[in-house]
Design a protein around this motif. Sequence first.
Motif, PDB file in Angstrom:
ATOM      1  N   UNK A 453      46.617 -18.638  -0.346  1.00  0.00           N
ATOM      2  CA  UNK A 453      47.580 -19.590   0.222  1.00  0.00           C
ATOM      3  C   UNK A 453      46.845 -20.664   1.032  1.00  0.00           C
ATOM      4  N   UNK A 454      45.849 -20.292   1.763  1.00  0.00           N
ATOM      5  CA  UNK A 454      45.111 -21.273   2.556  1.00  0.00           C
ATOM      6  C   UNK A 454      44.405 -22.295   1.682  1.00  0.00           C
ATOM      7  N   UNK A 455      43.764 -21.843   0.605  1.00  0.00           N
ATOM      8  CA  UNK A 455      43.083 -22.772  -0.298  1.00  0.00           C
ATOM      9  C   UNK A 455      44.094 -23.716  -0.952  1.00  0.00           C
ATOM     10  N   UNK A 456      45.233 -23.177  -1.377  1.00  0.00           N
ATOM     11  CA  UNK A 456      46.273 -24.022  -1.997  1.00  0.00           C
ATOM     12  C   UNK A 456      46.782 -25.073  -1.018  1.00  0.00           C
ATOM     13  N   UNK A 457      47.007 -24.670   0.230  1.00  0.00           N
ATOM     14  CA  UNK A 457      47.495 -25.613   1.240  1.00  0.00           C
ATOM     15  C   UNK A 457      46.474 -26.711   1.511  1.00  0.00           C
ATOM     16  N   UNK A 458      45.210 -26.354   1.584  1.00  0.00           N
ATOM     17  CA  UNK A 458      44.168 -27.359   1.825  1.00  0.00           C
ATOM     18  C   UNK A 458      44.076 -28.356   0.669  1.00  0.00           C
ATOM     19  N   UNK A 459      44.215 -27.877  -0.547  1.00  0.00           N
ATOM     20  CA  UNK A 459      44.164 -28.779  -1.704  1.00  0.00           C
ATOM     21  C   UNK A 459      45.348 -29.744  -1.688  1.00  0.00           C
ATOM     22  N   UNK A 461      47.050 -30.790   0.921  1.00  0.00           N
ATOM     23  CA  UNK A 461      46.855 -31.782   1.986  1.00  0.00           C
ATOM     24  C   UNK A 461      45.859 -32.863   1.573  1.00  0.00           C
ATOM     25  N   UNK A 462      44.815 -32.491   0.910  1.00  0.00           N
ATOM     26  CA  UNK A 462      43.821 -33.475   0.475  1.00  0.00           C
ATOM     27  C   UNK A 462      44.422 -34.423  -0.566  1.00  0.00           C
ATOM     28  N   UNK A 463      45.256 -33.886  -1.484  1.00  0.00           N
ATOM     29  CA  UNK A 463      45.886 -34.738  -2.505  1.00  0.00           C
ATOM     30  C   UNK A 463      46.861 -35.720  -1.868  1.00  0.00           C
ATOM     31  N   UNK A 464      47.636 -35.254  -0.870  1.00  0.00           N
ATOM     32  CA  UNK A 464      48.560 -36.153  -0.178  1.00  0.00           C
ATOM     33  C   UNK A 464      47.817 -37.221   0.615  1.00  0.00           C
ATOM     34  N   UNK A 465      46.715 -36.852   1.210  1.00  0.00           N
ATOM     35  CA  UNK A 465      45.974 -37.817   2.031  1.00  0.00           C
ATOM     36  C   UNK A 465      45.225 -38.824   1.172  1.00  0.00           C
ATOM     37  N   UNK A 466      44.715 -38.410   0.055  1.00  0.00           N
ATOM     38  CA  UNK A 466      43.974 -39.306  -0.840  1.00  0.00           C
ATOM     39  C   UNK A 466      44.612 -39.249  -2.219  1.00  0.00           C
ATOM     40  N   UNK A 467      45.763 -40.023  -2.421  1.00  0.00           N
ATOM     41  CA  UNK A 467      46.445 -39.986  -3.733  1.00  0.00           C
ATOM     42  C   UNK A 467      45.554 -40.597  -4.815  1.00  0.00           C
ATOM     43  N   UNK A 468      45.803 -40.162  -6.028  1.00  0.00           N
ATOM     44  CA  UNK A 468      45.029 -40.633  -7.164  1.00  0.00           C
ATOM     45  C   UNK A 468      45.755 -41.790  -7.826  1.00  0.00           C
ATOM     46  N   UNK A 469      45.152 -42.966  -7.884  1.00  0.00           N
ATOM     47  CA  UNK A 469      45.728 -44.160  -8.490  1.00  0.00           C
ATOM     48  C   UNK A 469      44.998 -44.456  -9.795  1.00  0.00           C
ATOM     49  N   UNK A 470      45.788 -44.602 -10.883  1.00  0.00           N
ATOM     50  CA  UNK A 470      45.226 -44.894 -12.197  1.00  0.00           C
ATOM     51  C   UNK A 470      45.493 -46.360 -12.507  1.00  0.00           C
ATOM     52  N   UNK A 471      44.512 -47.189 -12.558  1.00  0.00           N
ATOM     53  CA  UNK A 471      44.638 -48.628 -12.831  1.00  0.00           C
ATOM     54  C   UNK A 471      44.659 -48.870 -14.329  1.00  0.00           C
ATOM     55  N   UNK A 472      45.434 -49.946 -14.756  1.00  0.00           N
ATOM     56  CA  UNK A 472      45.475 -50.263 -16.200  1.00  0.00           C
ATOM     57  C   UNK A 472      44.113 -50.750 -16.693  1.00  0.00           C
ATOM     58  N   UNK A 473      43.923 -50.556 -17.979  1.00  0.00           N
ATOM     59  CA  UNK A 473      42.648 -50.927 -18.584  1.00  0.00           C
ATOM     60  C   UNK A 473      42.526 -52.437 -18.687  1.00  0.00           C
ATOM     61  N   UNK A 474      41.465 -53.023 -18.205  1.00  0.00           N
ATOM     62  CA  UNK A 474      41.251 -54.487 -18.238  1.00  0.00           C
ATOM     63  C   UNK A 474      40.771 -54.911 -19.611  1.00  0.00           C
ATOM     64  N   UNK A 475      41.185 -56.202 -20.024  1.00  0.00           N
ATOM     65  CA  UNK A 475      40.796 -56.723 -21.324  1.00  0.00           C
ATOM     66  C   UNK A 475      39.337 -57.165 -21.309  1.00  0.00           C
ATOM     67  N   UNK A 476      38.734 -57.056 -22.458  1.00  0.00           N
ATOM     68  CA  UNK A 476      37.327 -57.434 -22.572  1.00  0.00           C
ATOM     69  C   UNK A 476      37.189 -58.947 -22.639  1.00  0.00           C
TER      70      UNK A 476
END
Length: 501
Positions: A453-459, A461-476
């Motif tokens: 439970x502690x490891x799950x909670x820490x993970x 919290x880290x995901x909420x603090x540092x969300x993952x943003x996926x940017x669109x692919x830029x044209x060549x």
Amino acid sequence: PFSSSSRRKMNLKSERRGIHVDQSELLCKKGCGYYGNPAWQGFCSKCWREEYHKARQKQIQEDWELAERLQREEEEAYASSQSTQGAQSLTFSKFEEKKTNEKTRKVTTVKKFFTASSRAGAKKAEIQEAKAPSPSIHRQASIETDRVSKEFIEFIRTYQKPGQDIYKQCKLFLDTMSHKRDLSIEEQSECAQDFYQNVADRLQTRWKVPPEKVEKAMDEVEKYIMTRQYKYVFCPETTDDEKKDLAVQKRIRALHWVTPQMLCVPVSEEIPEVSDMVVKAITDIIEMDSKRVPRDKLACITKCSKHIFNAIKITKNEPASADDFLPTLIYIVLKGNPPRLQSNIQYITRFCNPSRLMTGEDGYYFTNLCCAVAFIEKLDAQSLNLSQEDFDRFMTGQTSPKKQESDSFSPDVCLGVKQMCKSLDLLSQLNERQERIVSEAKKLEKDLIDWTDGITKEVEEIVEKYPLEIKPKSQALAAIDSENVENDKLPPPLQPQVYAG
């Protein structure tokens, strides 16, 4: 060279004696112009030293070649004898004769083992027959001796001239000791100690060998010498070593009831790792008797002592001290009862290289073993914090501290009731042990759940603090000179121009 006046004086002396001396006969044979001494075979002192040095080097080289040739011949003879024995088949009569001889030898050996040493003089014929080793033992000793000799020759070859000198000194010592069998064991020990000292001094002063190489060479010398001398100097019949061995063994067997608590031994054999260390320590101290070289016997004592230190460290969870080591070593000796303990101690004391006994950890552990044996020989009730009555009852076998449950019953209680109570007590102990195991298992399960439970909670919290943003692919990006309609406003490419003149 002689002057004319000195030659005239020599001629006058010769003429007075009535002897005619030719001047050429007075000169050195080598033609150096100096006076030759008839005691030196007609050479002058300088030329005689040179000739003597050449002859000595030649003799050493010849001895070295002879030793190698004899070694090869012995190996070839042994190999041929083994093959011949394998090819031959024993007849039934020879088999019966060999069986009868072997049976007679075993019976005589057993009689000698249980006979007091004072009867050895009255049964000299039986002792001589018992001393004769069986063919298998003789072959085993011969193989080991040949192997050690071969290893010693290979080792001293690395020392070149000092190695030749060492080999010659060892051969001379063995030949000398073969003629000194009638000396006492103390006198033979003094000869061995003097030999060690002389060889070490010779290597340091004459050949200028570094100290570390001298120590290594002395170990090999001791191994070679004592392997050849072992059967003559270990537990000889002229001493009372065998009598002391039997006395120590009898004493240790009488003290089988001594517990670790009585000796204040800081070792808990209930721990599996500690129990393994105790078994290894007992094995090492027993294995000491199978070695032939004093240095190897010391190595067994050192390994045993290191296992004892590890057992104390695991039990106390801290480094062991000297006050903890000695009682544990006494307990190991009592529990293992090593064979021929006094003979091994005397053998190491008499024929070990003195530098090893005076310095280093080998000498320290060997000193503690001697103290442990002395303590066992003088062990009394006061040493174990017991009353004299209890000590006497334990020594005579009337009772044992490990079996005190019989004291809680009255004399008229039958044996079945005693066994039932003992079984109930054992079941109670097993029930308590099972409850303790179940409690520890539940605690471990709770710890695993809390950790998950502690490891799950820490993970989270880290995901909420540092969300993952996926940017669109830029044209060549398109090339400048490509056919792209969006770049039609670009100027045309430059063309090369040629200028005249």
